[in-house]
Scaffold this active site. Structure first.
Site, PDB file in Angstrom:
ATOM      1  N   GLU A  78       0.991  -1.077   0.106  1.00  0.00           N
ATOM      2  CA  GLU A  78      -0.333  -0.095  -0.516  1.00  0.00           C
ATOM      3  C   GLU A  78      -0.055   1.415   0.175  1.00  0.00           C
ATOM      4  O   GLU A  78       1.390   1.942   0.723  1.00  0.00           O
ATOM      5  CB  GLU A  78      -0.637   0.331   1.121  1.00  0.00           C
ATOM      6  CG  GLU A  78      -1.849  -1.683   1.515  1.00  0.00           C
ATOM      7  CD  GLU A  78      -2.899  -1.457   0.449  1.00  0.00           C
ATOM      8  OE1 GLU A  78      -2.673   0.174  -0.502  1.00  0.00           O
ATOM      9  OE2 GLU A  78      -3.559  -2.340  -0.311  1.00  0.00           O
ATOM     10  N   ARG A  88     -18.019   0.029   4.357  1.00  0.00           N
ATOM     11  CA  ARG A  88     -18.872  -1.250   3.619  1.00  0.00           C
ATOM     12  C   ARG A  88     -19.835  -1.896   4.915  1.00  0.00           C
ATOM     13  O   ARG A  88     -21.107  -2.317   3.950  1.00  0.00           O
ATOM     14  CB  ARG A  88     -18.050  -1.575   2.511  1.00  0.00           C
ATOM     15  CG  ARG A  88     -17.064  -2.148   3.005  1.00  0.00           C
ATOM     16  CD  ARG A  88     -16.249  -3.357   1.828  1.00  0.00           C
ATOM     17  NE  ARG A  88     -15.630  -4.595   2.207  1.00  0.00           N
ATOM     18  CZ  ARG A  88     -14.544  -3.831   3.452  1.00  0.00           C
ATOM     19  NH1 ARG A  88     -13.817  -2.374   3.618  1.00  0.00           N
ATOM     20  NH2 ARG A  88     -13.370  -4.521   3.293  1.00  0.00           N
ATOM     21  N   CYS A 141      -7.668  -1.511   7.937  1.00  0.00           N
ATOM     22  CA  CYS A 141      -7.242  -1.564   7.346  1.00  0.00           C
ATOM     23  C   CYS A 141      -5.865  -0.451   7.099  1.00  0.00           C
ATOM     24  O   CYS A 141      -4.978   0.287   7.366  1.00  0.00           O
ATOM     25  CB  CYS A 141      -6.861  -2.554   6.678  1.00  0.00           C
ATOM     26  SG  CYS A 141      -6.770  -4.595   6.677  1.00  0.00           S
ATOM     27  N   HIS A 165      -0.974  -5.724   2.276  1.00  0.00           N
ATOM     28  CA  HIS A 165      -2.855  -6.359   1.759  1.00  0.00           C
ATOM     29  C   HIS A 165      -2.658  -7.912   1.439  1.00  0.00           C
ATOM     30  O   HIS A 165      -1.832  -7.306   0.396  1.00  0.00           O
ATOM     31  CB  HIS A 165      -3.477  -5.684   1.189  1.00  0.00           C
ATOM     32  CG  HIS A 165      -4.646  -4.978   2.295  1.00  0.00           C
ATOM     33  ND1 HIS A 165      -5.004  -3.409   1.523  1.00  0.00           N
ATOM     34  CD2 HIS A 165      -5.858  -5.386   3.252  1.00  0.00           C
ATOM     35  CE1 HIS A 165      -5.880  -4.025   2.582  1.00  0.00           C
ATOM     36  NE2 HIS A 165      -5.792  -3.833   3.209  1.00  0.00           N
TER      37      HIS A 165
HETATM   38  N1  PCA Z   1      -9.060  -6.420   6.588  1.00  0.00           N
HETATM   39  C1  PCA Z   1      -9.849  -5.205   6.149  1.00  0.00           C
HETATM   40  C2  PCA Z   1     -10.093  -5.009   8.207  1.00  0.00           C
HETATM   41  C3  PCA Z   1      -9.532  -6.117   8.212  1.00  0.00           C
HETATM   42  C4  PCA Z   1      -8.470  -6.806   7.459  1.00  0.00           C
HETATM   43  O1  PCA Z   1      -7.834  -8.337   7.668  1.00  0.00           O
HETATM   44  C5  PCA Z   1      -9.167  -3.636   5.386  1.00  0.00           C
HETATM   45  O2  PCA Z   1      -8.547  -3.936   4.489  1.00  0.00           O
HETATM   46  O3  PCA Z   1      -9.487  -3.044   5.801  1.00  0.00           O
END
Ligand code: PCA
Length: 200
Positions: A78, A88, A141, A165
């Protein structure tokens, strides 16, 4: 060197979160760097507190936050975090903020400060699907990355921080009809990233 590494608990009806399983599978140290592991709650309020508390208590040299991005096929490095909470679906505490700032007095966004291009090149070399992502979303996140970078900026510290991610586990991918990645590959990806971070 002390690296704070985090994963997230399950959320949104999924019984597992690959970022939690990968966190648990990582060793206590990589390339001479000590890993301080923290599991974060999928809660806007509690995650904000947990990220700030972990940075305050660990005083890490670097921070690598990780979480699940269901539907993505590659490891996502990211690039930035936005000053917005726009859920959402409700978080694990039932909170569902819409169009709210994370910090009313904070900057609109922060850029991640980890060496993303170096990490990207390293993962490519290891044949792991990887991309630099320009949106960490507007859920918990994104909030965790924003809070980490904001806390570091407020301290005036030179700690580097970023967010990775990861895709669904194969069994989740099958259930959702979406792409997935074996846990072993996700763990290898995070290990490569941590080795690059430990190199400074
Ligand atoms: N993914 C979510 C929140 C926790 C996770 O593992 C996100 O992408 O915000």
């Amino acid at each position: 060197m002390n690296i704070l590494i985090t994963g997230f608990a399950p959320f949104g009806g999924d019984g597992e979160n690959p970022s939690q399983l990968a966190l648990e599978a990582l060793p206590g140290a990589i390339a001479g760097a000590r890993l301080a592991k923290r599991l974060l709650p999928v809660s806007f309020l509690a995650a904000q507190r947990a990220v700030c508390a972990a940075i305050a208590s660990e005083r890490p040299d670097a921070v690598l936050l990780t979480g699940l991005a269901g539907g993505r096929a590659k490891i996502s490095l990211e690039r930035a975090a936005l000053n917005v909470k726009d859920a959402r679906m409700p978080d694990n505490d039932g909170d569902c903020p819409v169009d709210q700032p994370i910090r009313a007095d904070g900057p609109a966004a922060y850029f991640a400060t980890l060496p993303l291009r170096r990490i990207e090149a390293r993962l490519r070399q290891a044949d792991i699907p990887v991309e630099i992502s320009n949106s960490a979303g507007t859920y918990v996140c994104n909030l965790a990355l924003y809070c980490a970078l904001d806390e570091i900026a407020r301290q005036g510290a030179c700690t580097r921080a970023g967010f990775i991610h990861v895709p669904y586990l194969p069994q989740q991918a099958a259930a959702h009809g979406a792409p997935g990645m074996p846990l072993e590959t996700t763990v290898r990806a995070l290990t490569c990233a941590l080795e690059e971070i430990a190199r400074g």
